[in-house]
Design a protein around this motif. Structure first.
Motif, PDB file in Angstrom:
ATOM      1  N   ASP A 326      91.714  17.965 104.764  1.00 27.08           N
ATOM      2  CA  ASP A 326      90.693  18.151 105.795  1.00 27.08           C
ATOM      3  C   ASP A 326      89.542  19.053 105.359  1.00 27.08           C
ATOM      4  OD1 ASP A 326      91.826  16.560 107.790  1.00 27.08           O
ATOM      5  OD2 ASP A 326      93.101  18.185 108.511  1.00 27.08           O
ATOM      6  N   VAL A 327      89.618  19.622 104.157  1.00 25.00           N
ATOM      7  CA  VAL A 327      88.615  20.607 103.753  1.00 25.00           C
ATOM      8  C   VAL A 327      88.023  20.245 102.395  1.00 25.00           C
ATOM      9  CG1 VAL A 327      89.714  22.460 105.064  1.00 25.00           C
ATOM     10  CG2 VAL A 327      90.309  22.143 102.658  1.00 25.00           C
ATOM     11  N   VAL A 328      86.830  20.775 102.138  1.00 30.09           N
ATOM     12  CA  VAL A 328      86.169  20.553 100.851  1.00 30.09           C
ATOM     13  C   VAL A 328      86.988  21.213  99.751  1.00 30.09           C
ATOM     14  CG1 VAL A 328      84.055  20.966  99.523  1.00 30.09           C
ATOM     15  CG2 VAL A 328      83.916  20.432 101.974  1.00 30.09           C
ATOM     16  N   ARG A 329      87.141  20.516  98.637  1.00 33.81           N
ATOM     17  CA  ARG A 329      87.980  21.019  97.550  1.00 33.81           C
ATOM     18  C   ARG A 329      87.441  22.342  97.008  1.00 33.81           C
ATOM     19  NH1 ARG A 329      92.025  17.896  95.412  1.00 33.81           N
ATOM     20  NH2 ARG A 329      92.080  15.671  95.959  1.00 33.81           N
ATOM     21  N   GLN A 330      88.406  23.237  96.669  1.00 35.08           N
ATOM     22  CA  GLN A 330      88.062  24.594  96.266  1.00 35.08           C
ATOM     23  C   GLN A 330      87.213  24.663  95.013  1.00 35.08           C
ATOM     24  OE1 GLN A 330      89.358  28.177  97.261  1.00 35.08           O
ATOM     25  NE2 GLN A 330      88.788  27.041  99.080  1.00 35.08           N
ATOM     26  N   VAL A 331      87.417  23.768  94.067  1.00 34.20           N
ATOM     27  CA  VAL A 331      86.609  23.799  92.844  1.00 34.20           C
ATOM     28  C   VAL A 331      85.126  23.738  93.187  1.00 34.20           C
ATOM     29  CG1 VAL A 331      85.948  22.430  90.828  1.00 34.20           C
ATOM     30  CG2 VAL A 331      88.352  22.938  91.240  1.00 34.20           C
ATOM     31  N   SER A 332      84.780  22.938  94.183  1.00 32.46           N
ATOM     32  CA  SER A 332      83.376  22.856  94.601  1.00 32.46           C
ATOM     33  C   SER A 332      82.987  24.032  95.478  1.00 32.46           C
ATOM     34  CB  SER A 332      83.128  21.537  95.356  1.00 32.46           C
ATOM     35  OG  SER A 332      83.294  20.429  94.494  1.00 32.46           O
ATOM     36  N   VAL A 333      83.856  24.400  96.425  1.00 32.29           N
ATOM     37  CA  VAL A 333      83.541  25.509  97.330  1.00 32.29           C
ATOM     38  C   VAL A 333      83.294  26.793  96.550  1.00 32.29           C
ATOM     39  CG1 VAL A 333      84.464  26.996  99.149  1.00 32.29           C
ATOM     40  CG2 VAL A 333      84.755  24.516  99.301  1.00 32.29           C
ATOM     41  N   LEU A 334      84.148  27.084  95.576  1.00 32.21           N
ATOM     42  CA  LEU A 334      84.018  28.327  94.827  1.00 32.21           C
ATOM     43  C   LEU A 334      82.882  28.291  93.814  1.00 32.21           C
ATOM     44  CD1 LEU A 334      87.785  29.229  94.273  1.00 32.21           C
ATOM     45  CD2 LEU A 334      86.205  30.119  96.002  1.00 32.21           C
ATOM     46  N   GLY A 335      82.272  27.143  93.658  1.00 32.56           N
ATOM     47  CA  GLY A 335      81.089  27.037  92.812  1.00 32.56           C
ATOM     48  C   GLY A 335      79.785  27.092  93.578  1.00 32.56           C
ATOM     49  N   LEU A 336      79.869  27.322  94.898  1.00 30.81           N
ATOM     50  CA  LEU A 336      78.679  27.431  95.737  1.00 30.81           C
ATOM     51  C   LEU A 336      78.331  28.894  95.974  1.00 30.81           C
ATOM     52  CD1 LEU A 336      79.478  24.748  98.477  1.00 30.81           C
ATOM     53  CD2 LEU A 336      77.807  24.547  96.615  1.00 30.81           C
ATOM     54  N   PRO A 337      77.052  29.202  96.155  1.00 31.98           N
ATOM     55  CA  PRO A 337      76.683  30.581  96.506  1.00 31.98           C
ATOM     56  C   PRO A 337      77.299  30.976  97.843  1.00 31.98           C
ATOM     57  CG  PRO A 337      74.754  29.315  95.833  1.00 31.98           C
ATOM     58  CD  PRO A 337      75.868  28.336  96.003  1.00 31.98           C
ATOM     59  N   ARG A 338      77.616  32.263  97.984  1.00 32.00           N
ATOM     60  CA  ARG A 338      78.142  32.743  99.258  1.00 32.00           C
ATOM     61  C   ARG A 338      77.141  32.475 100.368  1.00 32.00           C
ATOM     62  NH1 ARG A 338      80.322  37.728  96.843  1.00 32.00           N
ATOM     63  NH2 ARG A 338      82.556  37.394  96.550  1.00 32.00           N
ATOM     64  N   GLY A 339      77.660  32.130 101.520  1.00 26.73           N
ATOM     65  CA  GLY A 339      76.798  31.858 102.658  1.00 26.73           C
ATOM     66  C   GLY A 339      76.464  30.394 102.822  1.00 26.73           C
ATOM     67  N   VAL A 340      76.720  29.572 101.802  1.00 25.70           N
ATOM     68  CA  VAL A 340      76.468  28.137 101.915  1.00 25.70           C
ATOM     69  C   VAL A 340      77.668  27.485 102.594  1.00 25.70           C
ATOM     70  CG1 VAL A 340      76.118  25.979 100.647  1.00 25.70           C
ATOM     71  CG2 VAL A 340      74.977  28.065  99.891  1.00 25.70           C
ATOM     72  N   ASP A 341      77.415  26.817 103.706  1.00 25.10           N
ATOM     73  CA  ASP A 341      78.473  26.121 104.433  1.00 25.10           C
ATOM     74  C   ASP A 341      78.811  24.834 103.680  1.00 25.10           C
ATOM     75  OD1 ASP A 341      79.982  24.505 106.155  1.00 25.10           O
ATOM     76  OD2 ASP A 341      78.987  25.270 107.945  1.00 25.10           O
ATOM     77  N   PRO A 342      80.054  24.672 103.210  1.00 25.12           N
ATOM     78  CA  PRO A 342      80.389  23.471 102.442  1.00 25.12           C
ATOM     79  C   PRO A 342      80.125  22.176 103.198  1.00 25.12           C
ATOM     80  CG  PRO A 342      82.100  25.124 102.181  1.00 25.12           C
ATOM     81  CD  PRO A 342      81.177  25.625 103.254  1.00 25.12           C
ATOM     82  N   ARG A 343      80.295  22.176 104.517  1.00 22.28           N
ATOM     83  CA  ARG A 343      80.060  20.960 105.284  1.00 22.28           C
ATOM     84  C   ARG A 343      78.574  20.602 105.321  1.00 22.28           C
ATOM     85  NH1 ARG A 343      84.326  17.976 105.175  1.00 22.28           N
ATOM     86  NH2 ARG A 343      86.209  19.098 105.742  1.00 22.28           N
ATOM     87  N   VAL A 344      77.729  21.611 105.455  1.00 23.51           N
ATOM     88  CA  VAL A 344      76.290  21.358 105.412  1.00 23.51           C
ATOM     89  C   VAL A 344      75.893  20.893 104.008  1.00 23.51           C
ATOM     90  CG1 VAL A 344      74.008  22.407 105.645  1.00 23.51           C
ATOM     91  CG2 VAL A 344      75.831  23.013 107.255  1.00 23.51           C
ATOM     92  N   TRP A 345      76.491  21.521 102.996  1.00 22.37           N
ATOM     93  CA  TRP A 345      76.226  21.141 101.604  1.00 22.37           C
ATOM     94  C   TRP A 345      76.561  19.675 101.368  1.00 22.37           C
ATOM     95  CZ3 TRP A 345      80.296  20.080  98.007  1.00 22.37           C
ATOM     96  CH2 TRP A 345      79.879  19.936  96.687  1.00 22.37           C
ATOM     97  N   LEU A 346      77.643  19.194 101.978  1.00 22.62           N
ATOM     98  CA  LEU A 346      78.022  17.794 101.803  1.00 22.62           C
ATOM     99  C   LEU A 346      76.961  16.840 102.330  1.00 22.62           C
ATOM    100  CD1 LEU A 346      81.825  17.425 102.661  1.00 22.62           C
ATOM    101  CD2 LEU A 346      80.705  17.137 100.460  1.00 22.62           C
ATOM    102  N   THR A 347      76.269  17.215 103.400  1.00 26.71           N
ATOM    103  CA  THR A 347      75.258  16.322 103.975  1.00 26.71           C
ATOM    104  C   THR A 347      74.073  16.131 103.040  1.00 26.71           C
ATOM    105  OG1 THR A 347      74.096  18.097 105.167  1.00 26.71           O
ATOM    106  CG2 THR A 347      75.915  16.988 106.312  1.00 26.71           C
TER     107      THR A 347
END
Length: 536
Positions: A326-347
């Motif tokens: 149900d969640v964005v995979r950690q390899v991608s999440v932990l490669g994003l700057p802090r404060g970036v919402d992974p769900r918004v990033w997916l759009t």
């Protein structure tokens, strides 16, 4: 008395449609899973959790069920299930099934009868049907987790409740027939030999249906850990009556020897989550607060301390996980700057900003060493042992998740079929065209490409799981006060000292024998690195 197997188990989550396809039709199935069980034993896990494989129209990844006692033909037969279960048990693997008690499919026989019946009829009492506040106004402001109202109007003017998709009508757990049905479902699978159940939407079964229905106070939506401060007596989440159900289920679990177990998917905070694992109720509850930490030592420190203390207060162990379906995979999440919402990033199809997968992989390697060093049970999600990133750029025409909207691309990106081989039309998954397309570089992540490579993610998982067995039975845990400061987490598990550096600079490394490190050690403990040491 022996320690129950589940207290310190490592459980591997299988999404059967995306694991392995034996029939060649592009959809993973139970024979495909059976053919890959050796991968799980080679990895070193103790159990597998199988997401729904029941009869379903597949509106929501099988969580819209028409018959909990039958296997969906796309995935196989009951005989295929029995064969998989026997093969798993022969390898020493326990098997947990998903059970979905909050709702059914709208194609379920019960719901079809309810729609055909008149308002106030016994057929409608199995679900939540209500009159609107006005002809064009739903009975309350309750919202679906997938967006919009949680109410859909029927042709006769009544409204039915669905906390998820309209195709997933909520059951009425105040109707004794619903309780009897699910007691029968638990016994049906227990008699076949399963070892327990993961309970979907465990906190939402019982609703306050007294008239007039109460609105939820606060902002829109119910995503994640809900605002109970504004709704201390929430009308449909974490109501006290739900625990009566789990006390009944616990009695059913103890009809079997050894007893079955129940694992609650309860999106509530620790002080509420612990109620689900009190003696006489369930055995475990997922720790979603830990999953949401974004590579910050102080946050890990707080959640770890609170989780261990809460579980110990009722004689249980905590659970830990980095990924699930149900969640964005950690390899991608932990490669994003802090404060970036992974769900918004997916759009943005993963382009704004682009994920730093090298950084994300380095952090994910350290993070799994943190998880596997903690006391309690760890849950892994298929493909994380391969370091798979989120497939953020799936084309719109292949997306099928009912959660997707203008603000949410959905969860398909973490559900792309696994790569088993370097090449081939589906990288060994099976068939020429998987139900979701795999990226062109998927072969580089495959089991074949990583097996035997000491620097690969797969071999890190295998090594960590092998070493974990040395101290997993010892539930001791203590912070190393001298080193557990700033960006460094430091704690002890018996003779093992665990250090995790979430900062940007190298930290001091004490003397000791290195059991395992997530990245090469230099003159100290580098940034984004974890190490297990045996003190000399």
């Amino acid at each position: 008395m022996p320690t129950p197997w589940w207290r310190n188990a490592v459980v591997y989550q299988v999404l059967p449609r995306s694991f392995a396809d034996a029939s060649g039709d592009g959809i993973g199935d139970l024979p495909g899973l059976t053919s890959k069980l050796d991968h799980l034993t080679d990895l070193g896990v103790d159990a597998l959790w199988l997401t729904p494989c029941y009869r379903s129209p597949w509106t929501d990844a099988g969580y819209d069920i028409t018959d909990h006692r039958k296997v969906d033909p796309a995935l196989g037969t009951l005989a295929d299930f029995d064969r998989m279960l026997a093969e798993a048990h022969a390898r020493g693997l326990r098997v947990l099934l998903d059970v979905v008690p909050n709702h059914t499919s709208d194609q379920h026989e019960w719901f079809r009868r309810a729609l055909a019946a008149t308002p106030g009829s016994p057929e409608r009492d199995r679900y939540v049907f209500k009159d609107g506040r006005a002809p064009d106004r739903p009975p309350s402001n309750w919202e679906s987790r997938f967006g919009g109202s949680a109410w859909t109007r029927t042709s006769d003017g009544q409204w039915y409740l669905h906390l998820f998709a309209p195709e997933q009508p909520d059951l009425n757990w105040r109707d004794p027939r619903v309780r009897e049905e699910f007691a029968g479902i638990l016994r049906f699978w227990g008699d076949r030999g399963v070892d327990g159940f993961r309970i979907d939407v465990a906190a939402a079964l019982v609703k306050d249906l007294r008239e007039p229905l109460r609105d939820v106070v606060g902002g829109e939506g119910c995503e994640g850990l809900d605002d109970f401060a504004a709704n201390p007596d929430h009308p449909f989440l974490d109501r006290p009556e739900v625990h009566e159900i789990y006390r009944e289920w616990n009695r059913i679990f103890h009809e079997f020897d050894p007893p079955l177990i129940g694992v609650a998917e309860a999106w509530v905070r620790g002080d509420r989550r612990v109620r689900y694992i009190r003696p006489g109720e369930l055995q475990q509850a997922f720790n979603f607060e830990f999953l949401r930490v974004r590579w910050r030592a102080a946050d890990y420190r707080r959640v770890v301390a609170e989780s261990i203390a809460a579980a110990r207060s009722v004689g249980r162990t905590a659970t830990w996980a980095l990924n699930n379906h149900d969640v964005v995979r950690q390899v991608s999440v932990l490669g994003l700057p802090r404060g970036v919402d992974p769900r918004v990033w997916l759009t943005t199809n993963g382009t704004d900003p682009p994920a730093d997968l090298e950084l994300g992989t380095r952090r994910a390697r350290a993070a799994i060493m943190l998880v596997l060093a903690l006391p309690g049970s760890a849950y892994l999600y298929q493909g994380e042992e391969l370091g798979l990133p989120e497939v953020a750029d799936l084309p719109a025409q292949v997306l099928g998740d009912p959660k997707r909207s203008g603000k949410d691309k959905g969860r398909d990106g973490c559900r792309v079929p696994l790569p088993w081989t370097r090449g081939g039309p589906s990288f060994g998954f099976g068939g020429p065209r998987p139900w979701l397309p795999q990226p062109r570089d998927w072969g580089d992540y495959s089991v074949e490409a990583q097996r035997g490579d000491p620097d690969s993610m797969l071999e890190l998982y295998r090594s960590a799981l092998r070493l974990r067995r040395e101290f997993s039975g010892n539930e001791s845990f203590s912070w190393d006060d001298d080193r557990n400061v700033g960006d460094v987490l430091a704690f002890r598990r018996g003779e093992v000292l665990v250090l995790v550096n979430t900062g940007s600079t190298t930290a001091p490394l004490p003397a000791g024998s290195v059991l395992l490190a997530s990245s090469p050690l230099e003159d100290g403990l580098p940034a984004d690195t974890a190490v297990w040491l045996r003190r000399e």
